[in-house]
Design an enzyme around this catalytic site. Sequence first.
Site, PDB file in Angstrom:
ATOM      1  N   PRO A 156       5.637  25.433  37.627  1.00 25.67           N
ATOM      2  CA  PRO A 156       6.731  25.574  36.664  1.00 25.67           C
ATOM      3  C   PRO A 156       6.254  25.636  35.221  1.00 25.67           C
ATOM      4  O   PRO A 156       5.107  25.342  34.909  1.00 25.67           O
ATOM      5  CB  PRO A 156       7.555  24.300  36.898  1.00 25.67           C
ATOM      6  CG  PRO A 156       6.542  23.301  37.347  1.00 25.67           C
ATOM      7  CD  PRO A 156       5.521  24.062  38.152  1.00 25.67           C
ATOM      8  N   ASP A 157       7.171  26.022  34.356  1.00 25.26           N
ATOM      9  CA  ASP A 157       6.900  26.067  32.923  1.00 25.26           C
ATOM     10  C   ASP A 157       6.702  24.648  32.408  1.00 25.26           C
ATOM     11  O   ASP A 157       7.547  23.786  32.626  1.00 25.26           O
ATOM     12  CB  ASP A 157       8.072  26.733  32.200  1.00 25.26           C
ATOM     13  CG  ASP A 157       7.835  26.852  30.706  1.00 25.26           C
ATOM     14  OD1 ASP A 157       6.759  26.451  30.248  1.00 25.26           O
ATOM     15  OD2 ASP A 157       8.749  27.337  30.022  1.00 25.26           O
ATOM     16  N   PHE A 158       5.569  24.414  31.750  1.00 30.58           N
ATOM     17  CA  PHE A 158       5.279  23.042  31.325  1.00 30.58           C
ATOM     18  C   PHE A 158       5.874  22.705  29.963  1.00 30.58           C
ATOM     19  O   PHE A 158       5.731  21.590  29.493  1.00 30.58           O
ATOM     20  CB  PHE A 158       3.761  22.802  31.301  1.00 30.58           C
ATOM     21  CG  PHE A 158       3.042  23.435  30.142  1.00 30.58           C
ATOM     22  CD1 PHE A 158       2.615  22.658  29.088  1.00 30.58           C
ATOM     23  CD2 PHE A 158       2.786  24.791  30.121  1.00 30.58           C
ATOM     24  CE1 PHE A 158       1.949  23.222  28.017  1.00 30.58           C
ATOM     25  CE2 PHE A 158       2.119  25.363  29.052  1.00 30.58           C
ATOM     26  CZ  PHE A 158       1.700  24.582  28.005  1.00 30.58           C
ATOM     27  N   ARG A 159       6.582  23.659  29.323  1.00 29.06           N
ATOM     28  CA  ARG A 159       7.118  23.405  27.990  1.00 29.06           C
ATOM     29  C   ARG A 159       8.558  22.899  28.010  1.00 29.06           C
ATOM     30  O   ARG A 159       9.144  22.657  26.956  1.00 29.06           O
ATOM     31  CB  ARG A 159       7.063  24.683  27.147  1.00 29.06           C
ATOM     32  CG  ARG A 159       5.646  25.105  26.768  1.00 29.06           C
ATOM     33  CD  ARG A 159       5.679  26.331  25.859  1.00 29.06           C
ATOM     34  NE  ARG A 159       4.345  26.753  25.462  1.00 29.06           N
ATOM     35  CZ  ARG A 159       3.681  26.255  24.438  1.00 29.06           C
ATOM     36  NH1 ARG A 159       4.224  25.320  23.684  1.00 29.06           N
ATOM     37  NH2 ARG A 159       2.472  26.697  24.142  1.00 29.06           N
ATOM     38  N   ASN A 179      -8.565  30.616  35.736  1.00 34.31           N
ATOM     39  CA  ASN A 179      -7.828  29.512  36.345  1.00 34.31           C
ATOM     40  C   ASN A 179      -8.760  28.488  36.979  1.00 34.31           C
ATOM     41  O   ASN A 179      -9.823  28.833  37.508  1.00 34.31           O
ATOM     42  CB  ASN A 179      -6.847  30.054  37.386  1.00 34.31           C
ATOM     43  CG  ASN A 179      -5.887  31.055  36.778  1.00 34.31           C
ATOM     44  OD1 ASN A 179      -5.483  30.917  35.626  1.00 34.31           O
ATOM     45  ND2 ASN A 179      -5.531  32.078  37.536  1.00 34.31           N
ATOM     46  N   ASP A 222      -7.641  26.309  39.380  1.00 34.51           N
ATOM     47  CA  ASP A 222      -6.939  25.777  40.548  1.00 34.51           C
ATOM     48  C   ASP A 222      -7.600  26.083  41.883  1.00 34.51           C
ATOM     49  O   ASP A 222      -7.147  25.598  42.922  1.00 34.51           O
ATOM     50  CB  ASP A 222      -5.500  26.300  40.570  1.00 34.51           C
ATOM     51  CG  ASP A 222      -5.423  27.803  40.358  1.00 34.51           C
ATOM     52  OD1 ASP A 222      -6.289  28.522  40.893  1.00 34.51           O
ATOM     53  OD2 ASP A 222      -4.512  28.252  39.633  1.00 34.51           O
ATOM     54  N   HIS A 265     -13.679  29.187  33.233  1.00 34.41           N
ATOM     55  CA  HIS A 265     -13.356  27.917  32.586  1.00 34.41           C
ATOM     56  C   HIS A 265     -13.599  26.731  33.518  1.00 34.41           C
ATOM     57  O   HIS A 265     -13.051  25.658  33.321  1.00 34.41           O
ATOM     58  CB  HIS A 265     -11.903  27.934  32.103  1.00 34.41           C
ATOM     59  CG  HIS A 265     -11.645  28.993  31.076  1.00 34.41           C
ATOM     60  ND1 HIS A 265     -10.397  29.492  30.804  1.00 34.41           N
ATOM     61  CD2 HIS A 265     -12.495  29.659  30.260  1.00 34.41           C
ATOM     62  CE1 HIS A 265     -10.484  30.423  29.867  1.00 34.41           C
ATOM     63  NE2 HIS A 265     -11.750  30.532  29.526  1.00 34.41           N
TER      64      HIS A 265
END
Length: 416
Positions: free
Chosen positions: A51-54, A125, A127, A144
């Site tokens: 989901p959007d974390f903001r 990513n 993950d 990363h």
Amino acid sequence: MGNELSAPYDGPPQVLKARDVPSVVEHIKSPACRRICVMLGAGVSTAAGIPDFRSPGTGLYSNLQRLNLPYPEAVFEINYFRENPVPFYTLARELYPGRFRPTITHTFVKLLADHRLLDTCFTQNIDTLERQAGVPSSKIVEAHGSFASQHCIECHAAFDGAKMKEAVEKSDIVRCGECGGLVKPDIVFFGESLPPTFHMTVPRLRGADLLIVIGTSLTVQPFASLTTLVPEGCPRVLINMDPAGDIGTRPDDVVLLGRCDEIVRKICRELGWEEELDREWAKTEIMKPLDVLTEATPEARGERAASVADLGEVAPPLKPAAEVSGVAPAVTEAEIEDARVEAEVETLTAQVEKGLEISEGQGPREPTTTTITPEEPHPSTATESKEASEVPGASRNADDASSEKEEDAAPAKEKL
């Protein structure tokens, strides 16, 4: 603020018949396309259900405020981690792989490998969903870092993944049994160098026959500049919700806007791979343990090391994006760093919101300090480590690390 250029190219294509899916598919099927490079961004993992974390009140930033951070990005800064590792370990419990399933797009990358077309998959990513989808680990470059391995931040000793996961699931602080330094997953923090594999593998882009860029705004450097390193005659395809970077400035650039999975399915349908795509994606419903996914065969490791070395002999030294493109940067270094911080925090932390539950007025439980013994180095990787250390820019910044070592012994308990 990535590697964008000023004006789009409006002339005819030179390699492709047109700038559309059928022409891209025709190129993939042709004898001229044998080495495909892929670049993946956060948009691919967002499609996995992250989901959007903001979101106000429930997003990551709201939850991070309860951890008493000086600012949200501090949780991913190496110097702050040395001073106070508790916030990161609190988040790492939710960041660990196993909560989300790979997407159709991840499976498409696997199909490219299955059809012996995938040269390298560069991903921003952390993950490990590429691994979960079945993409060979020898083909993946995690620019990363990721949770696939872990090391002491001081002596760089490697640690067993199962023991690390067990400690993190209890929100324990993990310390090295050899030097007492903190141990963390090999996610690239602000203030750390990119993985040696990234620097070693970048030259492979110069031999690409096709570059496919999926789900990234191309704002994080140096990842964003990779698009400039493929040959001028190499078609570049962007699959994203919005235009990004400099894709669209060359004759054979194709910009396909929309949802990643939908566009990828259309490509697979044109290729005649749709049934295979669905069959392979169905297999991802059963999640594999991370330690299984990190096992690359010695043969695969040796093959990749040799092929990179061979390519490096004929490839010119890597130049900054501005020098390659012949266009001066339009932004200052400070602005690029600001963009990198913001964009990389999104990439690293968008996974947290769904699982992070820190109740108001209560912090996480008081973590204990767990000390684990470094694992013995794999015989087949000993030579690799030595060779990697000789690559310019490949090692961690040892001077910075040594100057930041703790002066006092680690306490028995670490608290916020």
